[in-house]
Design a protein around this motif. Sequence first.
Motif, PDB file in Angstrom:
ATOM      1  N   GLU A   3       0.805  -1.317   0.023  1.00 22.65           N
ATOM      2  CA  GLU A   3       0.109   0.149   0.057  1.00 22.65           C
ATOM      3  C   GLU A   3       0.935   1.314   0.082  1.00 22.65           C
ATOM      4  O   GLU A   3       0.526   2.167  -0.709  1.00 22.65           O
ATOM      5  CB  GLU A   3      -0.832   0.188   0.978  1.00 22.65           C
ATOM      6  N   GLU A   4       1.825   1.127   0.787  1.00 25.94           N
ATOM      7  CA  GLU A   4       3.003   2.233   0.764  1.00 25.94           C
ATOM      8  C   GLU A   4       3.530   2.525  -0.509  1.00 25.94           C
ATOM      9  O   GLU A   4       3.558   3.827  -1.184  1.00 25.94           O
ATOM     10  CB  GLU A   4       4.042   1.858   2.010  1.00 25.94           C
ATOM     11  N   LYS A   5       3.823   1.500  -1.248  1.00 26.39           N
ATOM     12  CA  LYS A   5       4.475   1.770  -2.546  1.00 26.39           C
ATOM     13  C   LYS A   5       3.299   2.346  -3.527  1.00 26.39           C
ATOM     14  O   LYS A   5       3.701   3.283  -4.437  1.00 26.39           O
ATOM     15  CB  LYS A   5       5.021   0.288  -3.198  1.00 26.39           C
ATOM     16  N   ASN A  55       1.559   7.036  -6.715  1.00 25.71           N
ATOM     17  CA  ASN A  55       0.525   8.302  -6.863  1.00 25.71           C
ATOM     18  C   ASN A  55       1.077   9.359  -6.527  1.00 25.71           C
ATOM     19  O   ASN A  55       0.576  10.466  -7.340  1.00 25.71           O
ATOM     20  CB  ASN A  55      -0.755   7.835  -6.171  1.00 25.71           C
ATOM     21  N   LEU A  56       1.767   9.679  -5.376  1.00 25.93           N
ATOM     22  CA  LEU A  56       2.279  10.869  -5.263  1.00 25.93           C
ATOM     23  C   LEU A  56       3.255  11.373  -6.202  1.00 25.93           C
ATOM     24  O   LEU A  56       3.397  12.648  -6.829  1.00 25.93           O
ATOM     25  CB  LEU A  56       3.123  10.962  -3.955  1.00 25.93           C
ATOM     26  N   LYS A  57       4.011  10.478  -6.874  1.00 27.01           N
ATOM     27  CA  LYS A  57       5.106  10.884  -7.939  1.00 27.01           C
ATOM     28  C   LYS A  57       4.160  11.288  -9.142  1.00 27.01           C
ATOM     29  O   LYS A  57       4.696  12.243  -9.879  1.00 27.01           O
ATOM     30  CB  LYS A  57       5.937   9.399  -8.417  1.00 27.01           C
ATOM     31  N   LYS A  58       3.234  10.604  -9.585  1.00 24.79           N
ATOM     32  CA  LYS A  58       2.360  11.064 -10.697  1.00 24.79           C
ATOM     33  C   LYS A  58       1.948  12.261 -10.436  1.00 24.79           C
ATOM     34  O   LYS A  58       1.959  13.096 -11.081  1.00 24.79           O
ATOM     35  CB  LYS A  58       1.303   9.704 -10.994  1.00 24.79           C
ATOM     36  N   ILE A  59       1.447  12.736  -9.276  1.00 26.22           N
ATOM     37  CA  ILE A  59       0.715  13.975  -9.073  1.00 26.22           C
ATOM     38  C   ILE A  59       1.770  14.966  -9.129  1.00 26.22           C
ATOM     39  O   ILE A  59       1.570  16.107  -9.739  1.00 26.22           O
ATOM     40  CB  ILE A  59       0.203  13.871  -7.769  1.00 26.22           C
ATOM     41  N   ILE A  60       3.016  14.536  -8.494  1.00 30.24           N
ATOM     42  CA  ILE A  60       4.180  15.763  -8.733  1.00 30.24           C
ATOM     43  C   ILE A  60       4.504  16.037 -10.123  1.00 30.24           C
ATOM     44  O   ILE A  60       4.718  17.055 -10.482  1.00 30.24           O
ATOM     45  CB  ILE A  60       5.228  15.249  -7.738  1.00 30.24           C
ATOM     46  N   GLU A  61       4.695  14.690 -10.792  1.00 27.74           N
ATOM     47  CA  GLU A  61       5.052  15.018 -12.274  1.00 27.74           C
ATOM     48  C   GLU A  61       3.843  15.873 -12.856  1.00 27.74           C
ATOM     49  O   GLU A  61       4.159  16.861 -13.802  1.00 27.74           O
ATOM     50  CB  GLU A  61       5.101  13.721 -12.864  1.00 27.74           C
TER      51      GLU A  61
END
Length: 63
Positions: free
Chosen positions: A44-46, A51-57
């Motif tokens: 779940e953490e991965k 998802n956070l990386k996608k949002i930041i990108e």
Amino acid sequence: MDGMSYFVLGITIAIIFFIINMLFTRWFLGISKIINKLEKSLDEEKEINRNLKKIIEKMEENK
């Protein structure tokens, strides 16, 4: 010791081994359940990190 005492001794040892076996089985099952929970939380953490990386990108692209 006659035959009856050997019989009682054998049954006593068998019962003791049975109890030890049940305890160890329950203990190992408990450990495997804990390990499974840890693996699930890690997955779940991965997923959250992805998802956070996608949002930041996306945010960087919008700048």
